[in-house]
Write a protein that holds these residues in place. Structure first.
Motif, short mmCIF file in Angstrom:
data_model
loop_
_atom_site.label_atom_id
_atom_site.label_comp_id
_atom_site.label_asym_id
_atom_site.label_seq_id
_atom_site.Cartn_x
_atom_site.Cartn_y
_atom_site.Cartn_z
N SER A 8 0.85 -1.19 0.00
CA SER A 8 0.00 0.00 0.00
C SER A 8 0.88 1.24 0.00
O SER A 8 2.00 1.23 0.53
CB SER A 8 -0.93 0.02 1.22
OG SER A 8 -1.82 -1.09 1.19
N LYS A 23 -3.51 0.06 -2.95
CA LYS A 23 -4.31 -0.53 -1.87
C LYS A 23 -4.11 -2.04 -1.85
O LYS A 23 -4.71 -2.76 -2.65
CB LYS A 23 -5.78 -0.20 -2.08
CG LYS A 23 -6.06 1.29 -2.24
CD LYS A 23 -7.46 1.55 -2.79
CE LYS A 23 -7.66 3.00 -3.16
NZ LYS A 23 -8.97 3.23 -3.82
N SER A 24 -3.22 -2.49 -0.99
CA SER A 24 -3.01 -3.91 -0.74
C SER A 24 -2.77 -4.71 -2.03
O SER A 24 -3.50 -5.64 -2.36
CB SER A 24 -4.21 -4.50 0.01
OG SER A 24 -3.88 -5.75 0.57
N ILE A 25 -1.71 -4.34 -2.74
CA ILE A 25 -1.34 -5.00 -4.00
C ILE A 25 -0.60 -6.31 -3.69
O ILE A 25 0.34 -6.34 -2.89
CB ILE A 25 -0.42 -4.10 -4.84
CG1 ILE A 25 -1.15 -2.83 -5.26
CG2 ILE A 25 0.12 -4.85 -6.04
CD1 ILE A 25 -2.20 -3.02 -6.31
N ILE A 215 -4.56 -3.01 -13.15
CA ILE A 215 -4.69 -2.21 -11.93
C ILE A 215 -5.64 -1.05 -12.20
O ILE A 215 -5.55 -0.37 -13.22
CB ILE A 215 -3.30 -1.72 -11.45
CG1 ILE A 215 -3.41 -1.00 -10.12
CG2 ILE A 215 -2.60 -0.87 -12.48
CD1 ILE A 215 -2.07 -0.72 -9.46
N GLN A 219 -5.82 -0.83 -7.17
CA GLN A 219 -6.01 -2.24 -6.82
C GLN A 219 -5.88 -3.11 -8.06
O GLN A 219 -6.23 -2.68 -9.17
CB GLN A 219 -7.39 -2.47 -6.20
CG GLN A 219 -7.61 -1.76 -4.88
CD GLN A 219 -9.03 -1.96 -4.37
OE1 GLN A 219 -9.99 -1.55 -4.99
NE2 GLN A 219 -9.14 -2.61 -3.21
#
Length: 339
Positions: A8, A23-25, A215, A219
Motif C-alpha cells: 500500500s 491498496k493492498s497489492i 490495476i 487495486q
C-alpha cells in the motif's frame, strides 16, 4: 523472483488529508517470466513502479526479492540489496557526454570493479543487445530504440534477478518497439529474469508477457496467464488484448468464441459445424494472432438454423471438440434443451 504482498502507498497532504494510491497489492513474478501491469492513466502503475524500485518507500506491505524483504531496509543495506533490481525507464536516461560503452560501465565503475572485468561484462552486454558495433557511439548518434537497448544493458550490468521495465517502449516507433520486446523475451530466457513490464500498450502484452495484471484505482482487479485469459470468452482482459468491435446482427443466435489452448482448432470447424447441424454461420468479427508461439483468437459469429433448433449444450460441446470455447451473447432464449 519478486514477491509483492499487501503493498500500500498513501500520501498525506499539508492539510492532513490522506490519498490512497495503492491498496493492498499482491503480485508474484517467478524467474523466467514477464508479468505485464496494465491500467488507465492514474490507476497507480507509476507509483507501483517507484515502489518496486524502492524510489518510493511503501506505506505498508512488503517487496521481497529472492526472499529478502527490501521494503524494511534503508541506507547502505538498501542500496546494496537494490542491485538485485534493474530498472529501465521510458527515457533511457543515458549520459550524453559518455559513449554507449561508458554508459553501461557506469554502475560497475561506481562499485570499483576492476577494469578487466568491466570490459568483459560490457562487451557481453553489448553483444546481448545487438549493439557491439555501437560501443563508441554517443547517445545523440543512436536511434531511440538503440538508446533504450543501451539502457537495458546498463540495467543488467550488476546482474540483477529482477528487471523493471517502466513504459520502456512508450514513444518508440513500431519497429523499435518490436525489437525491445523481443529483446526482453530473449533476456528473460537467457538470464532467467523475473521481469515486471509496466505498460499501457496491449500490443506489448500480447507480444512479450506471460501473465498480465490490470490495476484500477490502486487495486489489482484482474490477473491471469495471458494464454489462459484469451481462452475465456467472457474475460474483460481478453477483450482488451484481442478486441472485437460490436457488430449489429440479425442472427437467431450470436456466440463469442475463443481458441482453446490445450488442443488445436480444427481448420475446417466452420464447415463441419454448419453441415452437422444444418446452420448458416456468419463471421461477424475476429481477432487471431500468435501470442508467445501459440495461435490464439477471439471470434463473434451469428448463427441461423436452417432446420430445427439445436440444444445449446450440444452446440457448445461440439464447438469444444473442434477447439473453441463459446458463450452466448444474444439469442439464448431461442434455444431450449428439448426441442
Amino acid at each position: 523472483m519478486i514477491e509483492i504482498e499487501a503493498l500500500s502507498k498513501h500520501y498525506r497532504a499539508p492539510d492532513g488529508r490522506v490519498t490512497d494510491v495503492l491498496k493492498s497489492i499482491n503480485l508474484e513474478v517467478q524467474p523466467g517470466n514477464i508479468t505485464a501491469v496494465v491500467g488507465p492513466s492514474g490507476a497507480g502503475k507509476s507509483t507501483l513502479a517507484k515502489c518496486i524500485s524502492l524510489l518510493e518507500q511503501p506505506s505498508a506491505g512488503s517487496i521481497r526479492v529472492n526472499g529478502h524483504d527490501l521494503s524494511r531496509l534503508s541506507g547502505e543495506v538498501l542500496r546494496r540489496e537494490r542491485r538485485a533490481i534493474g530498472t529501465v525507464f521510458q527515457s533511457s536516461a543515458l549520459l550524453q557526454r559518455k559513449s554507449a560503452w561508458e554508459n553501461i560501465a557506469l554502475p560497475l565503475r561506481y562499485l570499483g570493479v576492476v577494469e578487466r572485468d568491466i570490459s568483459a561484462r560490457v562487451g557481453e552486454l553489448l553483444e546481448h543487445v545487438g549493439l557491439s558495433h555501437k560501443a563508441s557511439a554517443f547517445p545523440a548518434q543512436l536511434s531511440g530504440g538503440q538508446r533504450q537497448r543501451i539502457g537495458i544493458a546498463r540495467a543488467l550490468a550488476l546482474r540483477p534477478s529482477v528487471l523493471l521495465a517502466d513504459e520502456a517502449t512508450s514513444g518508440l516507433d513500431p519497429e523499435a518497439t518490436v525489437t525491445i520486446l523481443d529483446l526482453l523475451r530473449k533476456l528473460r530466457d537467457e538470464y532467467r529474469l523475473a521481469i515486471v513490464l509496466i505498460t499501457h500498450e496491449m500490443d506489448a502484452v500480447r507480444r512479450a508477457a506471460d501473465a498480465v495484471a490490470e490495476i484500477r484505482d490502486g487495486q489489482i482487479v484482474h490477473y491471469g496467464v495471458v494464454k489462459q485469459l484469451l481462452a475465456q470468452p467472457d474475460s474483460r482482459l481478453a477483450q482488451q488484448l484481442l478486441p472485437l468491435a460490436p457488430q449489429p446482427a440479425s442472427s437467431e443466435l450470436v456466440l463469442q468464441l475463443s481458441y482453446r489452448t490445450d488442443v488445436p482448432v480444427a481448420s475446417d470447424w466452420l464447415t463441419r459445424l454448419s453441415q452437422q447441424f444444418a446452420l448458416r454461420i456468419d463471421l461477424l468479427g475476429a481477432h487471431i494472432e500468435q501470442v508467445n508461439g501459440l495461435q490464439l483468437g477471439r471470434l463473434q459469429v451469428g448463427i441461423h438454423f436452417q432446420r430445427e433448433r439445436v440444444p445449446l449444450s450440444q452446440l457448445l460441446m461440439q464447438l469444444e471438440q473442434l477447439g473453441l470455447i463459446g458463450r452466448v451473447t444474444a439469442g439464448a432464449p431461442l434455444l431450449k434443451e428439448a426441442v
